[in-house]
Design an enzyme around this catalytic site. Structure first.
Site, PDB file in Angstrom:
ATOM      1  N   ARG A  92       0.847  -1.180  -0.052  1.00  0.00           N
ATOM      2  CA  ARG A  92      -0.091  -0.103   0.093  1.00  0.00           C
ATOM      3  C   ARG A  92       1.004   1.236   0.072  1.00  0.00           C
ATOM      4  O   ARG A  92       1.658   1.565   0.949  1.00  0.00           O
ATOM      5  CB  ARG A  92      -1.152   0.078   1.154  1.00  0.00           C
ATOM      6  N   HIS A 136      -2.759  10.926   0.838  1.00  0.00           N
ATOM      7  CA  HIS A 136      -2.141  10.770   1.944  1.00  0.00           C
ATOM      8  C   HIS A 136      -1.587  12.229   2.629  1.00  0.00           C
ATOM      9  O   HIS A 136      -0.646  11.974   2.719  1.00  0.00           O
ATOM     10  CB  HIS A 136      -1.148   9.501   1.946  1.00  0.00           C
ATOM     11  N   GLU A 181      -7.616   8.348   6.333  1.00  0.00           N
ATOM     12  CA  GLU A 181      -7.731   8.947   7.400  1.00  0.00           C
ATOM     13  C   GLU A 181      -8.234  10.476   7.300  1.00  0.00           C
ATOM     14  O   GLU A 181      -7.466  11.399   7.542  1.00  0.00           O
ATOM     15  CB  GLU A 181      -6.623   9.132   8.409  1.00  0.00           C
ATOM     16  N   ASN A 310      -7.645   1.707   9.854  1.00  0.00           N
ATOM     17  CA  ASN A 310      -6.545   1.891  10.207  1.00  0.00           C
ATOM     18  C   ASN A 310      -6.708   1.831  11.714  1.00  0.00           C
ATOM     19  O   ASN A 310      -7.591   2.638  12.361  1.00  0.00           O
ATOM     20  CB  ASN A 310      -5.860   3.204   9.866  1.00  0.00           C
ATOM     21  N   TYR A 312      -4.624   2.029  15.714  1.00  0.00           N
ATOM     22  CA  TYR A 312      -3.614   2.163  16.528  1.00  0.00           C
ATOM     23  C   TYR A 312      -3.886   2.021  17.996  1.00  0.00           C
ATOM     24  O   TYR A 312      -3.051   1.217  18.738  1.00  0.00           O
ATOM     25  CB  TYR A 312      -2.621   3.419  16.302  1.00  0.00           C
ATOM     26  N   GLU A 376      -3.639  -0.179   8.159  1.00  0.00           N
ATOM     27  CA  GLU A 376      -2.340   0.314   8.661  1.00  0.00           C
ATOM     28  C   GLU A 376      -2.800  -0.444  10.123  1.00  0.00           C
ATOM     29  O   GLU A 376      -3.755  -0.209  10.818  1.00  0.00           O
ATOM     30  CB  GLU A 376      -2.329   1.936   9.050  1.00  0.00           C
TER      31      GLU A 376
END
Ligand code: FCB
Length: 471
Positions: A92, A136, A181, A310, A312, A376
């Site tokens: 990606r 991005h 995002e 994504n 985290y 991600e």
């Protein structure tokens, strides 16, 4: 050793079994253009908002910028070879809009298209699936000068750019992501200003969020017009499960607003074609809804083939705080983020592996049938280079393994997850943190540009090869 008829000790009974992933599960790695390419002014590339921002004193830690980064523009062949050696099946990456349209409008610069064409060809030669993201965060500065994402026109410019890239690469790229995002682009870019373009404008940041979504919705058919019929088109959102610190009305309300701003404001219109009533009310309160035209939500709801997730960390929040300074939470400036005392990665984010399972299962429950990829997930840690050059990053490998187990559990619970892209292949320019935060499974020496796979890279490659986590 336990004799056969001994009772199994509890600790052993809980040891996770080898976890196989569904056949065809895509094991990938992820990067983005501004964070690795360097070659800032090369081959006609225009100036992006991240060039301007990072060259503004005080905006990025240690005054770092992406002028050279990991020099991937020059070294892409080496990086593709590295992926192939590691056994990775998907890559990606993002396209730098200012390489295609230096001023954000007009015809494509063939040199920019040519670079991504060569990158895609070298991936395909090695049997690696290219997964392209169009945005991005490196908006052409010329568009920011006309209002950036606070201006409706930028959504239309984005769709034109998407069309140009699709016309050039649509025959070879089968996996298309529009935005990465949009929460960050809108609320860090125009809310608290810690990302480019650095504006502090709560109402404007909510308008920016809408225009980003509109750009996504306009880009989907623009991509499909030239992409192969079996190409998949989607969007990547960053999700955080949100829990209230207590059952009090104030805490529950805080959790509701953060979930609304972080998760539902973006996901619901994309997959349902309309903003939920409470999101609209939130718009009303903070910036009005004059910027939302009648057909917009239908456009935003253009059918997608997949959702990029994504992940985290997760949040626990409470109400009743005092707003202190600029916030990336327009209309929720009073919310307090509670320290749960969980272990943290090097960038300070609390580690909550099960949060990923919960998030995936919730998306599956709220939007049944939605195909997902983890686009991600990964961790920054300080690395130690041993005397013999090895990097034994057991902490990063453990983070990845824990999260992969969470993905596996989510699949067992019914979530349709088709692949996982590890953030990141290379150490890179970590936005406002500069080069201090290393997310790569491959170490980059930014002086010599030497690449060294860390232990986590070798471990990840073996998992990809086995399509399973070890016992
Ligand atoms: C995400 C970004 C990515 C990287 C990781 C650590 O929010 O999409 O570029 O910075 O965080």
């Amino acid at each position: 050793m336990t004799a056969e008829n001994d009772p199994v000790p509890t600790a052993l009974a809980r040891t996770p079994a080898a976890a196989s992933f569904p056949p065809g599960f895509l094991w990938g790695v992820a990067t983005s253009a501004y964070q690795i390419e360097g070659a800032a002014g090369r081959d006609g590339r225009g100036v992006s908002i991240w060039d301007t921002f990072s060259h503004t004193p005080g905006k990025v830690a240690n005054g770092h910028n992406g002028d050279v980064a990991a020099d991937h523009y020059e070294r892409y062949e080496q990086d593709v070879a590295l992926m192939s050696e590691l056994g990775v099946g998907g890559y990606r990456f993002s396209v730098a809009w200012p390489r295609i349209q230096p001023d954000g409008r007009g015809p494509a610069d063939p040199r920019g298209l040519d670079f991504y064409g060569r990158l895609v060809d070298s991936l395909l030669e090695k049997g690696i699936q290219p997964a392209l993201t169009l945005y991005h965060w490196d908006l052409p500065q010329a568009l920011e000068d006309r209002g950036g994402w606070r201006s409706r026109d930028t959504a239309f410019r984005f769709a034109e750019y998407a069309q140009l890239v699709s016309e050039a690469l649509g025959d070879r790229v089968k996996f298309w992501g529009t935005l990465n995002e949009p929460w960050c682009a809108a609320f860090l870019g125009y809310g608290n200003g810690i990302h480019a373009p650095g504006a502090v404008d709560p109402a404007g940041s909510l308008r920016a969020a809408h225009h980003l979504l509109l750009g996504h919705g306009l880009a989907v058919p623009a991509i499909r017009a030239s992409a192969a019929p079996d190409a998949e088109v989607g969007i990547t959102l960053n999700f955080y499960p949100v829990d209230a610190d207590s059952g009090s009305t104030a805490d529950l309300d805080a959790a509701h607003r953060i979930d609304l701003l972080q998760n539902r404001l973006f996901l619901d219109p994309v997959v349902e074609g309309s903003y939920p009533a409470d999101v609209r009310e939130h718009f009303e309160r903070v910036c009005g809804t004059g910027h939302i035209e009648t057909a917009d939500e239908k456009i935003i709801g253009a059918p997608v083939d997949f959702l990029g997730v994504n992940y985290y960390t997760s949040y626990r929040v409470a109400g009743g705080g005092e707003p202190d300074g600029p916030s990336p939470w327009p209309g929720a400036e009073d919310v307090r983020f509670i320290d749960r005392g969980l272990p943290r990665t090097g960038i300070g984010w609390e580690i909550d592996e099960d949060g990923l399972r919960r998030q995936l299962v919730r998306i599956h429950r709220d939007h049944p049938g939605l195909k997902m990829y983890i686009t991600e997930n990964g961790a920054a840690f300080d690395d130690t280079v041993e005397a013999d050059g090895r990097i034994e990053d057991a902490d990063r490998a453990a983070y990845i393994e824990g999260h992969l187990r969470a993905v596996h559990r989510a699949i067992e619970e019914g979530a349709d997850v088709r692949g996982y892209f590890l953030w990141s292949l290379l150490d890179n320019f970590e936005w406002a943190e500069g080069y201090g935060m290393r997310f790569g499974v491959v170490r980059v020496d930014f002086e010599s540009q030497q690449r060294t796979p860390k232990r986590s890279a070798l471990w990840y490659g073996s998992v990809a090869l086995a399509n399973a986590l070890p016992d």
